[in-house]
Design a protein around this motif. Structure first.
Motif, short mmCIF file in Angstrom:
data_model
loop_
_atom_site.label_atom_id
_atom_site.label_comp_id
_atom_site.label_asym_id
_atom_site.label_seq_id
_atom_site.Cartn_x
_atom_site.Cartn_y
_atom_site.Cartn_z
N TYR A 1 1.97 -1.89 0.12
CA TYR A 1 1.23 -1.20 -0.94
C TYR A 1 1.18 0.31 -0.68
N ARG A 2 0.94 0.69 0.58
CA ARG A 2 0.89 2.12 0.91
C ARG A 2 2.24 2.79 0.69
N GLU A 3 3.32 2.09 1.06
CA GLU A 3 4.66 2.65 0.87
C GLU A 3 4.94 2.90 -0.61
N ILE A 4 4.57 1.94 -1.46
CA ILE A 4 4.79 2.09 -2.90
C ILE A 4 3.95 3.24 -3.46
N GLN A 5 2.73 3.39 -2.94
CA GLN A 5 1.85 4.46 -3.42
C GLN A 5 2.39 5.84 -3.05
N LYS A 6 2.80 6.00 -1.78
CA LYS A 6 3.19 7.33 -1.27
C LYS A 6 4.61 7.71 -1.66
N LYS A 7 5.50 6.71 -1.76
CA LYS A 7 6.90 6.95 -2.13
C LYS A 7 7.56 8.02 -1.25
N GLU A 8 7.35 7.92 0.04
CA GLU A 8 8.02 8.82 0.97
C GLU A 8 9.49 8.42 1.12
N GLU A 9 10.27 9.28 1.74
CA GLU A 9 11.70 9.03 1.88
C GLU A 9 11.97 7.66 2.53
N GLY A 10 12.84 6.88 1.88
CA GLY A 10 13.20 5.57 2.42
C GLY A 10 12.18 4.48 2.16
N TYR A 11 11.23 4.74 1.24
CA TYR A 11 10.16 3.75 1.04
C TYR A 11 10.70 2.43 0.49
N GLY A 12 11.77 2.49 -0.31
CA GLY A 12 12.34 1.25 -0.85
C GLY A 12 12.86 0.34 0.24
N MET A 13 13.58 0.92 1.20
CA MET A 13 14.09 0.12 2.32
C MET A 13 12.95 -0.39 3.19
N MET A 14 11.91 0.43 3.35
CA MET A 14 10.77 0.00 4.16
C MET A 14 10.05 -1.18 3.51
N VAL A 15 9.86 -1.12 2.18
CA VAL A 15 9.21 -2.23 1.48
C VAL A 15 10.02 -3.51 1.59
N LYS A 16 11.33 -3.39 1.44
CA LYS A 16 12.19 -4.57 1.56
C LYS A 16 12.13 -5.15 2.96
N SER A 17 12.11 -4.29 3.98
CA SER A 17 12.05 -4.79 5.36
C SER A 17 10.72 -5.48 5.64
N LEU A 18 9.64 -4.95 5.07
CA LEU A 18 8.33 -5.58 5.24
C LEU A 18 8.28 -6.94 4.54
N LEU A 19 8.90 -7.03 3.36
CA LEU A 19 8.95 -8.31 2.65
C LEU A 19 9.75 -9.33 3.44
N LEU A 20 10.88 -8.91 4.01
CA LEU A 20 11.69 -9.82 4.83
C LEU A 20 10.90 -10.30 6.04
N HIS A 21 10.18 -9.37 6.66
CA HIS A 21 9.36 -9.74 7.82
C HIS A 21 8.30 -10.76 7.43
#
Length: 284
Positions: free
Chosen positions: A126-146
């Motif tokens: 949720y924080r990654e989607i809110q902040k939208k910092e560089e690479g947030y899409g890959m970070m969200v996907k990695s968190l979902l996989l985890h």
């Protein structure tokens, strides 16, 4: 020197869960509670308060720390306790399938000692989607996989990974209307007007997307609700028939037996732990 190397073949491209959205909801005066379904899987984490999640398989009390899975096309809605206002995250995910029996599916997943790790993953998404910092899409996907692997490895849910075919938006709107108005007098002409396509085209496209015609889906939706009322209330069969939208008790009984293989009365007896009366056969 010892050197052990492990590789993943470039040909072994596994299908993975696909993140679609995350929302954070909190009970308010504008809270709308209506039975509905989605074309994709939803994961729900209760962050505060208490409430009830209503599904076609029953009502489930939930509170802070509970984690739920809502499968694709699974009717459900949420209701908050007025005294302890409910808050929760919802994550929409494609490409998850289930091996569990949907007839008595319990959406609550017991996390035990995995609860804190699950909450941390969802908070970070949720924080990654809110902040939208560089690479947030890959970070969200990695968190979902985890999160997905965590749930699978610890045997929290019996699920697999396979391609999800999302239902097209105009058909989804018709399906949602039936879900919310199944007890009313719905005609194919009415549904066609909602989707702005001809009734003949609607029947064909609805069957292609959902697996059955709009009218058959409406009847199945009524039967599903009647099963819940038969099992959980003392309403007469006649009253249940009219409350879910059937024009007569005899037609209701006919459709109920055709779809479930039993009569409404026998279904009620079985759900209450009684044995239906056996009909003696005449010996030859």
């Amino acid at each position: 020197m010892s050197n052990t190397r492990f590789e993943i073949s470039s040909e072994n491209k596994e299908l993975t869960p696909e993140f679609r959205y995350i929302t954070h909801a909190k009970y308010g005066a504008d809270w709308s509670s209506m039975m509905h379904s989605h074309a994709i899987t939803e994961m729900m984490y209760i962050t505060g308060g208490r409430g009830t999640v209503l599904t076609r398989t029953g009502a489930f009390d939930v509170h802070s720390g509970d984690f739920l899975i809502i499968p694709p096309h699974f009717l459900h809605t949420e209701k908050s306790s007025p005294q302890q206002q409910m808050e929760y995250y919802v994550i929409g995910i494609e490409n998850i399938s289930y091996q569990e029996d949907m007839d008595d599916f319990n959406p609550i997943v017991p996390l035990s000692n995995s609860g804190e790790e699950v909450r941390t993953c969802i908070d970070q998404m949720y924080r990654e989607i809110q902040k939208k910092e560089e690479g947030y899409g890959m970070m969200v996907k990695s968190l979902l996989l985890h999160l997905t692997v965590l749930l699978m490895r610890r045997k929290k849910i019996d699920m697999g990974i396979e391609k999800t075919d999302s239902i097209r938006s105009d058909i989804a709107a018709v399906k949602a209307y039936i879900d919310g108005h199944y007890s009313e007098n719905i005609t194919l002409e009415k549904l066609a007007g909602l989707s702005f396509i001809s009734k003949y085209h609607l029947s064909r496209e609805f069957r292609k997307e959902v697996g059955t015609s709009p009218i058959c889906y409406m009847i199945e939706r009524r039967i599903t609700e009647s099963k819940s009322l038969l099992a959980s209330t003392e309403m007469s069969i006649s009253d249940i028939s009219s409350s879910v939208g059937f024009s007569s008790s005899s037609y209701f009984a006919q459709r109920f037996k055709l779809i479930t293989g039993t009569t409404p009365l026998d279904f009620r007896k079985t759900s209450h732990g009684e044995k239906p009366l056996a009909i003696p056969r005449n010996s030859k």
